[in-house]
Design a protein around this motif. Structure first.
Motif, PDB file in Angstrom:
ATOM      1  N   LYS A  96      -3.466   1.733  -4.037  1.00 42.88           N
ATOM      2  CA  LYS A  96      -4.238   2.633  -3.177  1.00 42.88           C
ATOM      3  C   LYS A  96      -5.578   2.037  -2.781  1.00 42.88           C
ATOM      4  O   LYS A  96      -6.529   2.757  -2.587  1.00 42.88           O
ATOM      5  CB  LYS A  96      -4.448   3.968  -3.883  1.00 42.88           C
ATOM      6  N   GLY A  97      -5.647   0.762  -2.681  1.00 43.55           N
ATOM      7  CA  GLY A  97      -6.884   0.104  -2.310  1.00 43.55           C
ATOM      8  C   GLY A  97      -7.020  -1.217  -3.034  1.00 43.55           C
ATOM      9  O   GLY A  97      -6.233  -1.547  -3.929  1.00 43.55           O
ATOM     10  N   ALA A 108       0.859  -1.180   0.000  1.00 44.18           N
ATOM     11  CA  ALA A 108       0.000   0.000   0.000  1.00 44.18           C
ATOM     12  C   ALA A 108       0.898   1.232   0.000  1.00 44.18           C
ATOM     13  O   ALA A 108       2.026   1.197   0.499  1.00 44.18           O
ATOM     14  CB  ALA A 108      -0.908  -0.012   1.229  1.00 44.18           C
ATOM     15  N   ASP A 111      -7.444  -1.001  -6.928  1.00 42.77           N
ATOM     16  CA  ASP A 111      -6.188  -0.617  -7.566  1.00 42.77           C
ATOM     17  C   ASP A 111      -5.196  -1.772  -7.534  1.00 42.77           C
ATOM     18  O   ASP A 111      -4.519  -2.056  -8.525  1.00 42.77           O
ATOM     19  CB  ASP A 111      -5.615   0.623  -6.861  1.00 42.77           C
TER      20      ASP A 111
END
Length: 95
Positions: free
Chosen positions: A45-46, A25, A49
């Motif tokens: 970013k998550g 991350a 993603d």
């Protein structure tokens, strides 16, 4: 995935020795450690993603291999046990 900084060196070596693509991350202090997204690490970013990037790099083996090689170089040059011992020696000299 990397452990949070301070505890991650063994995980990095395991990934590097296995030829695995290192992902994590986004973290603000990665650049200070020499990590550059898309050059020697893949940051996400998550969950969405991460999934997209995993699919992308699975389909683009040459790019993935280059990132892995760049990560190996960074680890040997900046994050190896040899480097850490030299840093400790310098710290002890300054005390």
């Amino acid at each position: 995935m990397l452990h949070r900084f301070g505890d991650h060196v063994d995980s990095l070596f395991n990934c590097e020795e296995s030829g695995l693509l290192i992902t994590d991350a986004c973290m603000p202090d990665l650049n200070a450690q020499g990590w550059v997204d898309g050059k020697n690490i893949v940051l996400y970013k998550g969950l969405r993603d991460m999934t997209e990037k995993v699919q992308y790099y699975l389909a683009h083996g040459a790019e993935r291999s280059q990132i892995v090689e760049n990560a190996k170089d960074l680890i040997v040059q900046s994050h190896s046990n040899t480097v850490r011992v030299k840093q400790l020696e310098e710290l002890f000299k300054s005390i």
